[in-house]
Structures are given as structure tokens and as C-alpha cells.
Design an enzyme around this catalytic site. Structure first.
Site, PDB file in Angstrom:
ATOM      1  N   ARG A 132       0.696  -1.193  -0.216  1.00 13.14           N
ATOM      2  CA  ARG A 132       0.203  -0.058   0.055  1.00 13.14           C
ATOM      3  C   ARG A 132       0.822   1.079   0.283  1.00 13.14           C
ATOM      4  O   ARG A 132       1.099   2.491   0.997  1.00 13.14           O
ATOM      5  CB  ARG A 132      -0.776  -0.390   1.514  1.00 13.14           C
ATOM      6  CG  ARG A 132      -2.252  -0.887   1.540  1.00 13.14           C
ATOM      7  CD  ARG A 132      -2.689  -2.236   2.995  1.00 13.14           C
ATOM      8  NE  ARG A 132      -2.072  -1.576   3.790  1.00 13.14           N
ATOM      9  CZ  ARG A 132      -2.698  -1.993   4.378  1.00 13.14           C
ATOM     10  NH1 ARG A 132      -3.401  -2.853   5.065  1.00 13.14           N
ATOM     11  NH2 ARG A 132      -1.376  -2.426   5.701  1.00 13.14           N
ATOM     12  N   CYS A 152       1.322  19.499 -13.258  1.00 12.33           N
ATOM     13  CA  CYS A 152       0.248  19.832 -13.139  1.00 12.33           C
ATOM     14  C   CYS A 152       0.005  18.399 -12.772  1.00 12.33           C
ATOM     15  O   CYS A 152      -0.886  17.993 -11.577  1.00 12.33           O
ATOM     16  CB  CYS A 152      -0.507  19.899 -13.913  1.00 12.33           C
ATOM     17  SG  CYS A 152       0.006  21.517 -15.337  1.00 12.33           S
ATOM     18  N   ASN A 183      -4.238  13.951 -21.615  1.00 12.87           N
ATOM     19  CA  ASN A 183      -3.884  13.628 -20.177  1.00 12.87           C
ATOM     20  C   ASN A 183      -4.733  12.282 -19.431  1.00 12.87           C
ATOM     21  O   ASN A 183      -3.975  10.898 -19.023  1.00 12.87           O
ATOM     22  CB  ASN A 183      -3.665  14.578 -18.293  1.00 12.87           C
ATOM     23  CG  ASN A 183      -3.133  16.057 -19.089  1.00 12.87           C
ATOM     24  OD1 ASN A 183      -3.632  17.125 -18.548  1.00 12.87           O
ATOM     25  ND2 ASN A 183      -2.237  15.735 -19.143  1.00 12.87           N
ATOM     26  N   HIS A 213     -10.721  23.698 -14.710  1.00 13.83           N
ATOM     27  CA  HIS A 213     -10.881  25.054 -15.024  1.00 13.83           C
ATOM     28  C   HIS A 213     -11.261  24.713 -16.939  1.00 13.83           C
ATOM     29  O   HIS A 213      -9.928  24.548 -17.598  1.00 13.83           O
ATOM     30  CB  HIS A 213      -9.976  25.560 -14.803  1.00 13.83           C
ATOM     31  CG  HIS A 213      -8.292  25.510 -14.923  1.00 13.83           C
ATOM     32  ND1 HIS A 213      -7.629  24.813 -14.037  1.00 13.83           N
ATOM     33  CD2 HIS A 213      -7.399  25.372 -15.796  1.00 13.83           C
ATOM     34  CE1 HIS A 213      -6.557  25.262 -14.264  1.00 13.83           C
ATOM     35  NE2 HIS A 213      -6.476  25.335 -15.700  1.00 13.83           N
ATOM     36  N   TYR A 215     -10.746  28.036 -19.482  1.00 11.11           N
ATOM     37  CA  TYR A 215     -10.272  29.106 -19.605  1.00 11.11           C
ATOM     38  C   TYR A 215     -11.473  29.814 -20.314  1.00 11.11           C
ATOM     39  O   TYR A 215     -12.399  29.723 -21.117  1.00 11.11           O
ATOM     40  CB  TYR A 215      -9.593  28.914 -20.531  1.00 11.11           C
ATOM     41  CG  TYR A 215      -7.950  29.594 -19.610  1.00 11.11           C
ATOM     42  CD1 TYR A 215      -7.374  29.496 -19.201  1.00 11.11           C
ATOM     43  CD2 TYR A 215      -6.931  27.571 -19.971  1.00 11.11           C
ATOM     44  CE1 TYR A 215      -5.877  29.507 -17.631  1.00 11.11           C
ATOM     45  CE2 TYR A 215      -5.974  27.016 -18.855  1.00 11.11           C
ATOM     46  CZ  TYR A 215      -5.518  28.447 -17.842  1.00 11.11           C
ATOM     47  OH  TYR A 215      -4.565  28.297 -17.505  1.00 11.11           O
ATOM     48  N   ALA A 270      -3.259  28.657 -23.113  1.00 13.63           N
ATOM     49  CA  ALA A 270      -2.663  30.197 -22.056  1.00 13.63           C
ATOM     50  C   ALA A 270      -1.357  29.350 -21.495  1.00 13.63           C
ATOM     51  O   ALA A 270      -0.569  28.468 -21.466  1.00 13.63           O
ATOM     52  CB  ALA A 270      -3.600  30.646 -21.122  1.00 13.63           C
TER      53      ALA A 270
HETATM   54  N1  LIG Z   1      -2.536  26.414 -20.210  1.00 12.72           N
HETATM   55  C1  LIG Z   1      -2.131  25.183 -20.994  1.00 12.72           C
HETATM   56  N2  LIG Z   1      -2.351  24.239 -20.703  1.00 12.72           N
HETATM   57  C2  LIG Z   1      -1.810  23.389 -21.238  1.00 12.72           C
HETATM   58  O1  LIG Z   1      -3.043  21.848 -21.579  1.00 12.72           O
HETATM   59  C3  LIG Z   1      -0.678  22.760 -21.058  1.00 12.72           C
HETATM   60  C4  LIG Z   1      -0.108  23.838 -20.323  1.00 12.72           C
HETATM   61  N3  LIG Z   1      -0.361  25.282 -20.409  1.00 12.72           N
HETATM   62  N4  LIG Z   1       1.393  24.186 -19.987  1.00 12.72           N
HETATM   63  C5  LIG Z   1       2.238  22.635 -19.921  1.00 12.72           C
HETATM   64  C6  LIG Z   1       1.268  21.505 -20.955  1.00 12.72           C
HETATM   65  C7  LIG Z   1       1.882  21.542 -22.510  1.00 12.72           C
HETATM   66  N5  LIG Z   1      -0.223  20.423 -22.826  1.00 12.72           N
HETATM   67  C8  LIG Z   1      -0.266  20.772 -23.792  1.00 12.72           C
HETATM   68  C9  LIG Z   1      -0.304  21.523 -24.672  1.00 12.72           C
HETATM   69  C10 LIG Z   1      -1.027  21.727 -26.582  1.00 12.72           C
HETATM   70  C11 LIG Z   1      -1.544  20.602 -26.285  1.00 12.72           C
HETATM   71  C12 LIG Z   1      -2.088  20.157 -27.962  1.00 12.72           C
HETATM   72  O2  LIG Z   1      -1.713  21.121 -28.512  1.00 12.72           O
HETATM   73  N6  LIG Z   1      -2.421  18.980 -28.264  1.00 12.72           N
HETATM   74  C13 LIG Z   1      -3.036  18.439 -29.558  1.00 12.72           C
HETATM   75  C14 LIG Z   1      -2.301  18.327 -30.373  1.00 12.72           C
HETATM   76  C15 LIG Z   1      -0.553  18.328 -30.456  1.00 12.72           C
HETATM   77  C16 LIG Z   1       0.240  17.557 -31.466  1.00 12.72           C
HETATM   78  O3  LIG Z   1      -0.557  16.554 -32.434  1.00 12.72           O
HETATM   79  O4  LIG Z   1       1.361  17.703 -31.332  1.00 12.72           O
HETATM   80  C17 LIG Z   1      -3.928  17.300 -29.627  1.00 12.72           C
HETATM   81  O5  LIG Z   1      -4.791  16.876 -30.692  1.00 12.72           O
HETATM   82  O6  LIG Z   1      -4.239  17.131 -28.594  1.00 12.72           O
HETATM   83  C18 LIG Z   1      -1.764  18.965 -25.115  1.00 12.72           C
HETATM   84  C19 LIG Z   1      -1.429  19.162 -24.205  1.00 12.72           C
HETATM   85  C20 LIG Z   1      -0.873  19.991 -22.036  1.00 12.72           C
HETATM   86  N7  LIG Z   1       0.513  21.691 -20.532  1.00 12.72           N
HETATM   87  O1  LIG Z   2      -0.180  17.890 -18.217  1.00 10.19           O
HETATM   88  C1  LIG Z   2      -0.313  19.401 -17.845  1.00 10.19           C
HETATM   89  C2  LIG Z   2       0.118  20.356 -17.593  1.00 10.19           C
HETATM   90  C3  LIG Z   2      -0.512  21.446 -17.503  1.00 10.19           C
HETATM   91  N1  LIG Z   2      -1.955  22.042 -17.573  1.00 10.19           N
HETATM   92  C4  LIG Z   2      -2.210  23.115 -17.452  1.00 10.19           C
HETATM   93  C5  LIG Z   2      -3.015  23.672 -16.277  1.00 10.19           C
HETATM   94  C6  LIG Z   2      -2.975  24.468 -16.143  1.00 10.19           C
HETATM   95  O2  LIG Z   2      -3.553  25.447 -16.932  1.00 10.19           O
HETATM   96  C7  LIG Z   2      -1.675  25.154 -17.212  1.00 10.19           C
HETATM   97  C8  LIG Z   2      -0.705  25.527 -15.705  1.00 10.19           C
HETATM   98  O3  LIG Z   2      -0.873  26.792 -14.736  1.00 10.19           O
HETATM   99  P1  LIG Z   2      -0.746  27.097 -13.588  1.00 10.19           P
HETATM  100  O4  LIG Z   2      -0.744  28.531 -12.734  1.00 10.19           O
HETATM  101  O5  LIG Z   2       1.121  26.321 -12.766  1.00 10.19           O
HETATM  102  O6  LIG Z   2      -1.880  25.910 -12.410  1.00 10.19           O
HETATM  103  O7  LIG Z   2      -1.612  24.127 -17.576  1.00 10.19           O
HETATM  104  C9  LIG Z   2      -2.260  20.737 -17.843  1.00 10.19           C
HETATM  105  O8  LIG Z   2      -3.632  20.636 -18.192  1.00 10.19           O
HETATM  106  N2  LIG Z   2      -2.076  19.354 -17.795  1.00 10.19           N
END
Ligand SMILES: Nc1nc(=O)c2c([nH]1)NC[C@@H]1CN(c3ccc(C(=O)N[C@@H](CCC(=O)O)C(=O)O)cc3)CN21
Ligand SMILES: O=c1ccn([C@H]2C[C@H](O)[C@@H](COP(=O)(O)O)O2)c(=O)[nH]1
Length: 271
Positions: A132, A152, A183, A213, A215, A270
Site C-alpha cells: 500500500r 500539473c 492527460n 478549469h 479558460y 494560456a
Molecule cells: N494552459 C496550459 N494548458 C495545458 O494543457 C498545458 C500547459 N498550459 N502547459 C504545459 C503543458 C503543455 N500541454 C499541452 C499543450 C498543447 C497540447 C495540444 O495542442 N495538443 C493537440 C495536438 C498536439 C500535437 O498533435 O502535437 C491535441 O490534439 O491534443 C496538448 C498538451 C499540456 N500543458
Molecule cells: O499536463 C498538464 C500540464 C499543464 N496543464 C495546465 C493546467 C493549467 O491550466 C496550466 C498550468 O498553470 P498553473 O497556474 O501552474 O496551474 O497548465 C494541464 O492541464 N495538464
């Protein structure tokens, strides 16, 4: 459907950050406000179905590539990542600081010897699965000052019930539109990988999101998205020949019958 119910709940009962000082910014410099719900808890039975969103496509290969970057390559450098999703948080050397993969590469002293957290997990799942005490934690306060973004999705608690590997994914903050599908799918794959190399079957994934959240600029996009039709879950096929966690590649995963709605193009992220 879990995603739709969570979004409806946030949209209807969420708390707005308007008027509060917020850290995140839009590319044009405007504060990125949110509506949020405290503690969304979602359960996914991985034995039943693969939890990937069907309202819009998720680039599963890129999501798996990121989870391998963190958990298998244990890298914190975007040079080892095949997508551009971390570009905004990397410095001129490509590093995102002492976050994610960096933490999982650190070796710790245990009674059984020196291991990093992933090797410690793999050992426990094989030799002491009913423990555990199987936790992987990336939220290391000693190094927070050197992380470009605080983790995160920051910890996983594993619990084996019979021959089922269950896991709780703890996430302190989630951008529901950009990252929930991403995720959930990638951590579901991680549980499948760990189960396969430990002689177990994937069980439940419980996702606890402290600050769930949406946005402000995503609200109309989410409203449109959750009114789309959902499709039956696709099947995740995994190469059963892989016996070591370190041998998995993105090519070992195939999604069969993944039917989904249109992609939402150019979602603002964002920073
Ligand atoms: N505001 C924010 N949101 C997030 O989800 C996030 C952050 N910041 N900061 C760090 C990472 C980066 N993350 C991300 C950022 C972009 C995608 C995205 O655009 N995904 C697209 C396509 C990606 C691709 O094909 O290369 C998708 O279809 O899911 C996913 C996760 C998650 N995290
Ligand atoms: O794997 C991930 C990485 C990042 N995020 C998102 C969650 C928030 O919108 C931002 C990080 O901002 P904080 O002010 O540090 O919370 O990135 C996510 O959803 N998943």
C-alpha cells in the site's frame, strides 16, 4: 459521459476568477481567466474501455510520446520530445527545468538499494504488488524554484486488487479543453504498459483534479464541443511481445475504430 458531465458542471456551477490576480496569460498578454470547479473526481474502468474522447480527435501518438518522455526517457529536454507542446516553457537549451522527467531520473536510497522512482515502482509491482506504499511523486519542493512550470499531473498512487492494477492520478490543475483528453488517455496507456510488464491486467484509473478549469476564451468552444454526438470507445491494441517497460515505443500502440468529431483548430493555449 464523464467529460460532458464534468464540463456541464463547470459551466453551470463553476467559480469565475474575474477580479482575481491570475498567473496565466494569453499570447496577447491578457490575463487568462477561468471558471473552475474544486475537485473533479473521475473514474475510468480500463478493463471495460479505453477512455479517449470521441467528441474531437486526440493525437494519441503525441500523448504517448509525452508520457514516454517523462516516465521512460525521464527527460526534461524538448529535444527528446517529438511534439512542440512544451516549446513555450523551454529555455534556449531546450530544458523545462527540474520538472517531470528530471524528477523521475533522480535516484533515491531505499532499504533494497538505490533506484529512481520508476524503477522502484517496477520492482514493487513485480515483487510486492499488494503493497500500500506504491507512489510516484514529482512534486519536489526542493526543486520547485528551478521548474519552468510546476508539475500539473504530479503523482500517482498504485493499488493492486487481485490481478488488477488500479491507479489514482493526482492533478493539481487542469486546462480541461486542451489537456483533459490528453492527460486521461496518456495515463490510461501508462497503466496498461505497467500492467503488461508486471504480469497484471489494467484495472481502474481514478483522476483527481483539484482545480478543474475552463479558460475564458475556451468557453464557447467547450459549449459547442459538448453538444456534439459521442461515438463508441475505440479499442487500444498493445504489442504483447513487449516485456520491459523500457522497450515500449509509440509504434507498440494502435487505436482500432477511433471515430470522432472534427478537430477544433488553433485552440489558444494560456501560458
Ligand atoms: N494552459 C496550459 N494548458 C495545458 O494543457 C498545458 C500547459 N498550459 N502547459 C504545459 C503543458 C503543455 N500541454 C499541452 C499543450 C498543447 C497540447 C495540444 O495542442 N495538443 C493537440 C495536438 C498536439 C500535437 O498533435 O502535437 C491535441 O490534439 O491534443 C496538448 C498538451 C499540456 N500543458
Ligand atoms: O499536463 C498538464 C500540464 C499543464 N496543464 C495546465 C493546467 C493549467 O491550466 C496550466 C498550468 O498553470 P498553473 O497556474 O501552474 O496551474 O497548465 C494541464 O492541464 N495538464
Amino acid at each position: 459521459m464523464t467529460f460532458i458531465a464534468m464540463c456541464k458542471d463547470i459551466l453551470a456551477h463553476g467559480f469565475s476568477s474575474e477580479g482575481e490576480a491570475v498567473r496565466a496569460r494569453w499570447a496577447d498578454g491578457a490575463p487568462a481567466h477561468t471558471i473552475k470547479k474544486f475537485a473533479a473526481v473521475n473514474r475510468y474502468d480500463l478493463a471495460e474501455e479505453f477512455p479517449i474522447l470521441t467528441l474531437r480527435p486526440t493525437n494519441l501518438k503525441a500523448a504517448i510520446d509525452e508520457i514516454l518522455w517523462i516516465w521512460q526517457k525521464k527527460s526534461n529536454n524538448i529535444k527528446d520530445l517529438n511534439s512542440r507542446i512544451w516549446d513555450s516553457w523551454a529555455d534556449e537549451t531546450g530544458s523545462i527545468g527540474k520538472a517531470y522527467g528530471y524528477q523521475l531520473a533522480i535516484k533515491h536510497q531505499y532499504r533494497e538499494g538505490e533506484f529512481d522512482q520508476v524503477d522502484r515502482l517496477l520492482l514493487d509491482l513485480k515483487e510486492n504488488p499488494y503493497s500500500r506504499r506504491i507512489i510516484v511523486n514529482m512534486y519536489n519542493h526542493a526543486d520547485l524554484h528551478a521548474m519552468h512550470l510546476y508539475p500539473c499531473a504530479y503523482s500517482m498512487t498504485f493499488n493492486v486488487t487481485g490481478n488488477r492494477l488500479n491507479a489514482i492520478l493526482n492533478q493539481r490543475s487542469q486546462d480541461i479543453l486542451v489537456a483533459n483528453n490528453w492527460n486521461v488517455a496518456q495515463y490510461a496507456v501508462l497503466v496498461h504498459m505497467l500492467a503488461q510488464v508486471s504480469g497484471l491486467k489494467a484495472g481502474e484509473l481514478v483522476h483527481v483534479i483539484a482545480d478543474a478549469h475552463i479558460y475564458d476564451r475556451h468557453i464557447p468552444l467547450v459549449e459547442e464541443l459538448i453538444n456534439r454526438p459521442a461515438y463508441p470507445a475505440p479499442k487500444l491494441l498493445i504489442n504483447r511481445q513487449v516485456k520491459s517497460f523500457y522497450d515500449f515505443t509509440v509504434a507498440d500502440f494502435v487505436l482500432e475504430n477511433y471515430q470522432s468529431g472534427q478537430q477544433i483548430k488553433n485552440i489558444p493555449v494560456a501560458i
